[in-house]
Design an enzyme around this catalytic site. Structure first.
Site, PDB file in Angstrom:
ATOM      1  N   GLY A 141     -86.982  26.453 -73.611  1.00 10.58           N
ATOM      2  CA  GLY A 141     -85.646  26.942 -73.510  1.00 10.58           C
ATOM      3  C   GLY A 141     -85.056  27.499 -72.025  1.00 10.58           C
ATOM      4  N   SER A 142     -86.034  28.009 -71.646  1.00  5.90           N
ATOM      5  CA  SER A 142     -85.804  28.350 -70.225  1.00  5.90           C
ATOM      6  C   SER A 142     -85.226  27.158 -69.412  1.00  5.90           C
ATOM      7  CB  SER A 142     -87.123  29.036 -69.322  1.00  5.90           C
ATOM      8  OG  SER A 142     -87.314  30.131 -70.124  1.00  5.90           O
ATOM      9  N   ASP A 173     -82.148  32.060 -79.534  1.00  8.56           N
ATOM     10  CA  ASP A 173     -82.323  33.312 -80.554  1.00  8.56           C
ATOM     11  C   ASP A 173     -81.739  32.968 -81.963  1.00  8.56           C
ATOM     12  OD1 ASP A 173     -84.230  34.210 -78.769  1.00  8.56           O
ATOM     13  OD2 ASP A 173     -83.232  35.966 -78.503  1.00  8.56           O
ATOM     14  N   SER A 186     -84.396  27.255 -77.901  1.00  7.50           N
ATOM     15  CA  SER A 186     -85.936  27.511 -77.378  1.00  7.50           C
ATOM     16  C   SER A 186     -86.601  27.112 -78.639  1.00  7.50           C
ATOM     17  CB  SER A 186     -86.470  28.587 -76.972  1.00  7.50           C
ATOM     18  OG  SER A 186     -87.748  28.970 -76.981  1.00  7.50           O
ATOM     19  N   HIS A 238     -89.350  31.703 -82.004  1.00  7.84           N
ATOM     20  CA  HIS A 238     -88.319  31.238 -82.166  1.00  7.84           C
ATOM     21  C   HIS A 238     -88.243  30.557 -83.772  1.00  7.84           C
ATOM     22  CE1 HIS A 238     -87.747  31.809 -77.990  1.00  7.84           C
ATOM     23  NE2 HIS A 238     -86.620  32.395 -78.350  1.00  7.84           N
ATOM     24  N   ASN A 257     -89.160  17.343 -63.480  1.00  4.10           N
ATOM     25  CA  ASN A 257     -89.603  16.670 -64.902  1.00  4.10           C
ATOM     26  C   ASN A 257     -89.775  17.829 -65.682  1.00  4.10           C
ATOM     27  OD1 ASN A 257     -91.051  15.475 -66.477  1.00  4.10           O
ATOM     28  ND2 ASN A 257     -92.894  15.072 -65.482  1.00  4.10           N
TER      29      ASN A 257
END
Length: 434
Positions: A84-85, A192, A213, A218, A286
């Site tokens: 998710g980051s 979230d 995420s 999650h 990547n």
């Protein structure tokens, strides 16, 4: 499927059932986790089957999951990522690219965001040499308001990037309207909040981009993983290129010459006909996922309704069981929102005869896991010392969160006995300190 593979997968199912039979809850001994994955027999089989077929890079499972996520999340385009980051980084970075035109984001532009939350909603702003504008949140909902966002918009403001707090929707419709009025980009961090709605509309459908995420904490998991979603194909194409090394080619892994022009195009100063598969139109990364992860995701996504129902059920049980306890501010849904809860957040009030350390220590000593409201007030974190940012208004509530707030779990792996044990433990602590 071969007989050998059938036999192996049947053994996997047997192994899973044996492991499940060994699980039992002993209050005070069994760790009650605040978050975690709920993994079924089918999930274990899906992973092993993908491994047996040696699907170790992105492939058919990844493509199938992207299509299924598009249907589930109600978005036209979905691109899987390794986290998710990374999804947040790709979403904001895509808005800096030349294809966006004169409106693209540039170094020095301001992006309105929330001070109390997880760093990876804010880090892409700094990583792209832009300036976060921090706003405060409301205690109880732990979300900001449209009024605070409006007050934060200045002459250099070019975007808004906010996360739904612990699965509780922020006023996304009003924020989207502000973005439209002021010509701002809007990135909706839905990591979230999968399954939540605001004004009857799914979270993650309001922004130019939204992100998800699939970390084990999650709403569904791939182990590690995430995705970027959008309804704008042009933006999706930029994300895909940035995710895939910056490559101009859109062939899927293992495919070649999908466009029929692999060796018949001119790009930049390259020789005419240079291999399109090795032509790069962006300075990319990547950030792809693998088919092993996607195979797990395909199994998990079938259970999303079940997961959401369990989170809501556990949250309601905690809310009812803790209602009326002095010294604790309990959470509330944002008006107009139907949360898909990530956790049960509690703030110790200023007049309580105990502090956060005392109640958290009591819970941890009794094997009940707790978490802070992520980073608390980000401006107080070491990573942001010396960084350029602006604060709109005060961050008083963000400071309260840093000093007096924590949360406990509602994830589907918790049993009613575990939830009741958390309620009893908290009630016993509070009543003993009156």
């Amino acid at each position: 499927m071969s007989d050998s593979q059938d036999s192996i997968l049947e053994l996997v199912r047997k192994y899973h059932r044996e492991k499940e039979q060994q699980r039992r809850f002993v209050p005070g001994e069994t760790l009650v986790m605040p978050s975690g994955a709920d993994l079924s027999e089918d999930d274990r089989v899906a992973l092993v089957e993908a491994a047996l077929n040696m699907r170790i890079a992105a492939g058919p499972s990844a493509l199938a999951l992207e299509r299924e996520l598009g249907r589930t999340l109600q978005r036209r385009k979905v691109h899987l990522t390794n986290s998710g980051s990374s999804a947040n980084l790709l979403a904001l970075t895509a808005l800096t690219q030349p294809e966006i035109g004169a409106d693209r984001l540039r170094p020095g532009d301001e992006i309105v965001t929330v001070a109390a939350g997880f760093p990876t909603t804010v880090n892409p702003i700094l990583q792209n040499q832009m300036v976060p504008v921090f706003v405060d949140v409301e205690l109880g909902t732990y979300n900001t308001t449209a009024e605070r966002v409006a007050e934060a918009i200045g002459p250099r403001t070019r975007g808004i990037m906010i996360a739904h707090a612990l699965g509780n929707p922020f006023p996304a419709a009003e924020v989207a309207e502000l973005a439209e009025q002021h010509g701002l980009f809007f990135v909706e961090d839905n990591c979230d909040g999968v399954g939540a709605t605001y004004q009857g509309r799914p979270t993650g459908t309001f922004g130019h981009f939204s992100t998800v995420s699939f970390y084990p904490a999650h709403h569904m998991t791939m182990g590690e993983g995430g995705c970027v979603t959008t309804d704008r194909p042009r933006l999706a194409r930029i994300v895909e290129s940035l995710r895939d090394w910056g490559r101009d080619c859109w062939c899927e892994p293992g495919d070649c010459d999908t466009c029929g022009k692999r060796y018949t195009q001119q790009f930049g100063d390259l020789p005419y006909g240079y291999d399109h598969k090795y032509t790069f139109s962006h300075v990319g990364y990547n950030l792809k996922t693998t088919d092993l992860q996607a195979a797990l995701g395909l199994s998990q996504i079938r259970r999303l309704p079940e997961f959401g129902a369990a989170r809501r059920r556990n949250w309601k049980r905690l809310r009812a069981g803790l209602d009326g306890l002095p010294g604790l501010l309990l959470p509330e849904p944002t008006p107009g929102g139907d949360p898909s809860w990530f956790g049960f957040i509690i703030t110790v009030t200023a007049d309580a005869p105990f502090d956060r350390d005392a109640i958290v220590g009591h819970l941890e000593d009794r094997r009940i896991g707790t978490r802070m409201m992520f980073a608390g007030n980000l401006t107080r974190q070491p990573a942001y010392r010396g960084r350029e940012y602006r604060v709109s208004g005060t961050l008083d509530n963000s400071d309260v969160i840093t000093e007096r707030t924590f949360w406990i779990g509602v994830f589907p792996g918790l049993t009613p006995e575990m939830v009741d044990y958390m309620i009893t433990t908290i009630r016993d602590f509070v009543t003993s300190r009156r």
